[in-house]
Design a protein around this motif. Structure first.
Motif, mmCIF file in Angstrom:
data_model
loop_
_atom_site.group_PDB
_atom_site.id
_atom_site.type_symbol
_atom_site.label_atom_id
_atom_site.label_comp_id
_atom_site.label_asym_id
_atom_site.label_seq_id
_atom_site.Cartn_x
_atom_site.Cartn_y
_atom_site.Cartn_z
ATOM 1 N N ARG A 149 68.258 50.915 40.679
ATOM 2 C CA ARG A 149 67.245 49.882 40.929
ATOM 3 C C ARG A 149 65.914 50.415 40.430
ATOM 4 N NH1 ARG A 149 65.968 45.414 44.047
ATOM 5 N NH2 ARG A 149 63.858 45.400 44.900
ATOM 6 N N TRP A 150 65.341 49.757 39.459
ATOM 7 C CA TRP A 150 64.171 50.287 38.756
ATOM 8 C C TRP A 150 62.895 50.195 39.575
ATOM 9 C CZ3 TRP A 150 66.711 53.021 35.841
ATOM 10 C CH2 TRP A 150 67.775 52.565 35.079
ATOM 11 N N SER A 151 62.028 51.171 39.350
ATOM 12 C CA SER A 151 60.739 51.246 40.027
ATOM 13 C C SER A 151 59.691 50.451 39.260
ATOM 14 C CB SER A 151 60.299 52.714 40.120
ATOM 15 O OG SER A 151 58.924 52.832 40.395
ATOM 16 N N TRP A 152 58.787 49.840 39.989
ATOM 17 C CA TRP A 152 57.707 49.080 39.357
ATOM 18 C C TRP A 152 56.839 49.973 38.477
ATOM 19 C CZ3 TRP A 152 54.970 44.192 40.414
ATOM 20 C CH2 TRP A 152 55.809 43.235 40.990
ATOM 21 N N THR A 153 56.547 51.159 38.959
ATOM 22 C CA THR A 153 55.565 51.998 38.282
ATOM 23 C C THR A 153 56.166 52.960 37.275
ATOM 24 O OG1 THR A 153 55.676 53.558 40.143
ATOM 25 C CG2 THR A 153 53.948 51.879 40.205
ATOM 26 N N GLY A 154 57.423 53.381 37.477
ATOM 27 C CA GLY A 154 57.966 54.434 36.628
ATOM 28 C C GLY A 154 58.876 53.976 35.515
ATOM 29 N N ALA A 155 59.545 52.838 35.676
ATOM 30 C CA ALA A 155 60.556 52.424 34.714
ATOM 31 C C ALA A 155 59.927 51.912 33.419
ATOM 32 C CB ALA A 155 61.449 51.350 35.325
ATOM 33 N N SER A 156 60.595 52.189 32.316
ATOM 34 C CA SER A 156 60.137 51.713 31.011
ATOM 35 C C SER A 156 60.399 50.210 30.879
ATOM 36 C CB SER A 156 60.872 52.451 29.895
ATOM 37 O OG SER A 156 62.261 52.150 29.932
ATOM 38 N N SER A 157 59.731 49.582 29.916
ATOM 39 C CA SER A 157 59.937 48.155 29.693
ATOM 40 C C SER A 157 61.373 47.881 29.271
ATOM 41 C CB SER A 157 58.965 47.633 28.630
ATOM 42 O OG SER A 157 59.130 48.330 27.400
ATOM 43 N N ALA A 158 62.007 48.843 28.590
ATOM 44 C CA ALA A 158 63.404 48.662 28.177
ATOM 45 C C ALA A 158 64.311 48.530 29.395
ATOM 46 C CB ALA A 158 63.843 49.837 27.310
ATOM 47 N N LYS A 159 64.028 49.315 30.426
ATOM 48 C CA LYS A 159 64.855 49.235 31.629
ATOM 49 C C LYS A 159 64.564 47.972 32.428
ATOM 50 C CE LYS A 159 65.799 54.165 32.009
ATOM 51 N NZ LYS A 159 65.781 55.391 32.823
ATOM 52 N N TRP A 160 63.310 47.549 32.442
ATOM 53 C CA TRP A 160 62.980 46.311 33.127
ATOM 54 C C TRP A 160 63.639 45.123 32.434
ATOM 55 C CZ3 TRP A 160 61.526 45.190 37.741
ATOM 56 C CH2 TRP A 160 60.798 46.124 38.504
ATOM 57 N N LYS A 161 63.681 45.170 31.114
ATOM 58 C CA LYS A 161 64.344 44.091 30.379
ATOM 59 C C LYS A 161 65.833 44.058 30.687
ATOM 60 C CE LYS A 161 61.239 44.062 26.360
ATOM 61 N NZ LYS A 161 61.167 44.296 24.884
ATOM 62 N N ALA A 162 66.435 45.233 30.807
ATOM 63 C CA ALA A 162 67.872 45.306 31.081
ATOM 64 C C ALA A 162 68.205 44.884 32.501
ATOM 65 C CB ALA A 162 68.374 46.724 30.822
ATOM 66 N N GLY A 163 67.256 45.064 33.427
ATOM 67 C CA GLY A 163 67.497 44.717 34.814
ATOM 68 C C GLY A 163 68.188 45.828 35.579
ATOM 69 N N ASP A 164 68.243 45.682 36.893
ATOM 70 C CA ASP A 164 68.942 46.658 37.727
ATOM 71 C C ASP A 164 70.398 46.753 37.279
ATOM 72 O OD1 ASP A 164 66.609 46.977 39.121
ATOM 73 O OD2 ASP A 164 67.213 45.724 40.817
ATOM 74 N N GLN A 165 70.964 47.952 37.419
ATOM 75 C CA GLN A 165 72.289 48.214 36.875
ATOM 76 C C GLN A 165 73.290 48.563 37.968
ATOM 77 O OE1 GLN A 165 72.901 48.262 33.173
ATOM 78 N NE2 GLN A 165 71.110 46.998 33.598
ATOM 79 N N ALA A 166 74.565 48.235 37.714
ATOM 80 C CA ALA A 166 75.668 48.598 38.609
ATOM 81 C C ALA A 166 76.842 49.030 37.742
ATOM 82 C CB ALA A 166 76.051 47.431 39.501
ATOM 83 N N PHE A 167 77.381 50.229 38.000
ATOM 84 C CA PHE A 167 78.438 50.811 37.184
ATOM 85 C C PHE A 167 79.647 51.152 38.054
ATOM 86 C CE2 PHE A 167 74.352 51.810 35.346
ATOM 87 C CZ PHE A 167 74.503 51.598 33.979
ATOM 88 N N PRO A 168 80.746 50.414 37.964
ATOM 89 C CA PRO A 168 81.978 50.835 38.645
ATOM 90 C C PRO A 168 82.447 52.171 38.066
ATOM 91 C CG PRO A 168 82.104 48.538 37.940
ATOM 92 C CD PRO A 168 80.893 49.117 37.286
ATOM 93 N N VAL A 169 82.883 53.078 38.917
ATOM 94 C CA VAL A 169 83.309 54.389 38.419
ATOM 95 C C VAL A 169 84.498 54.260 37.472
ATOM 96 C CG1 VAL A 169 82.397 55.684 40.373
ATOM 97 C CG2 VAL A 169 84.727 54.787 40.472
ATOM 98 N N ALA A 170 85.275 53.186 37.608
ATOM 99 C CA ALA A 170 86.414 52.981 36.710
ATOM 100 C C ALA A 170 85.966 52.752 35.271
ATOM 101 C CB ALA A 170 87.251 51.793 37.187
#
Length: 308
Positions: A149-170
């Motif tokens: 879950r990206w931070s308002w102050t620290g995350a790059s614009s690329a990550k904000w564009k991509a949105g919060d991420q969820a990765f199944p371990v599979a």
């Protein structure tokens, strides 16, 4: 053996098939040890045992694990400082004779495969759920899925564009952890079909075995939605390394189980309307600053509204 050997910062309790390492609480105890609390190490996970002189009137009993036996050390990839090695027991020099006795006893218990890499993890990984705060977001692991879950102050614009991420371990093949005590530390998830990158160059060592594509330069961690970056006070070793080890163990455990994969993204289910509104406001700020085009703004806004 059924004995107990108490050292500085840790106590080793010897059982018939394993040694239980209990880390002592104290202001001088490394925070990684405090985080781990205790670890049970099967004798089958050890490759060798050594007794060497330590600093300032001490001796060190060092049990060396087999390569591939401990997910914590596999995730650390040789980056742990000597004082944070959980397999070192420091004792006063006057206990050297006793330490030598236990070193000999441990050597006698080493298995026939001690000189070989382990085919699977033999030491339990830290248990989920786990979370820590990185510089550009918050990382969470519930035992089956890693979320960023990206931070308002620290995350790059690329990550904000991509949105919060969820990765199944599979959907993962591994984890890369670069210590926060080094320059540009990060934790990166490696999707299936990708290969691990050199932490200094960001260039993979070669194409993945199941991929027809040649190796290509990977995104920097601060631009990669599959990575979180560390900073001063963000992602410290005692939080991010056990996290990486737990994810790595789960990935290895599920790799042989066929599971339908799903693309990493913003996660399923409905989102909190207040959270959606917050993200749209931030997206608007990026748009006004010229970091997001009109088309990107419209598309991302529609995507966020669709989650309500």
């Amino acid at each position: 053996m059924g004995d107990v050997l108490a050292g500085i910062q840790a106590t080793w309790e010897f059982d018939t098939d394993s040694v239980l390492i209990r880390f002592e609480r104290g202001i001088r105890t490394p925070r990684l040890f405090l985080s781990l609390r205790e670890r049970r190490i099967p004798y089958a996970a050890l490759s060798s045992v050594a007794l060497t002189p330590g600093k300032r009137g001490t001796v060190v009993l060092h049990a060396v694990p087999r390569p591939g036996a401990d997910p914590l050390l596999e995730a650390a990839a040789g980056q742990l400082k000597e004082g944070c090695d959980p397999y070192r027991l420091v004792l006063p020099a006057e206990r050297e004779t006793l330490a030598e006795y236990y070193a000999d006893e441990l050597r006698a218990l080493l298995g026939p495969d001690a000189s070989l890499p382990a085919e699977r993890f033999l030491v339990p990984a830290p248990e989920a759920p786990m979370r820590f705060k990185a510089y550009d977001g918050r990382a969470g692991f519930d035992g089956s899925r890693v979320s960023f879950r990206w931070s308002w102050t620290g995350a790059s614009s690329a990550k904000w564009k991509a949105g919060d991420q969820a990765f199944p371990v599979a959907d993962l093949s591994g984890v890369e952890w670069r210590s926060p005590e080094a320059l540009e530390g990060y934790l990166r998830l490696v999707p299936r079909g990708a290969c691990a990158a050199d932490p200094d160059t960001g260039v993979p060592s070669g194409p993945a075995p199941d991929s027809p594509h040649p190796a290509v330069r990977r995104l920097r961690a601060d631009q990669d939605p599959a990575a979180v970056v560390f900073g001063l006070g963000y992602g410290p070793v005692h939080e991010s390394l056990p996290f990486a080890a737990a994810v790595l163990e789960s990935v290895r455990r599920t790799q042989s189980v066929p599971v339908a994969t799903a693309p990493a993204g913003t996660g399923g289910g409905r989102r909190d309307p207040a959270d959606i509104a917050e993200r749209i406001r931030h997206l608007g700020d990026l748009h006004e600053a010229g970091l997001v085009t009109d088309e990107e703004f419209g598309a991302k806004k529609a995507e966020l509204l669709a989650e309500l």
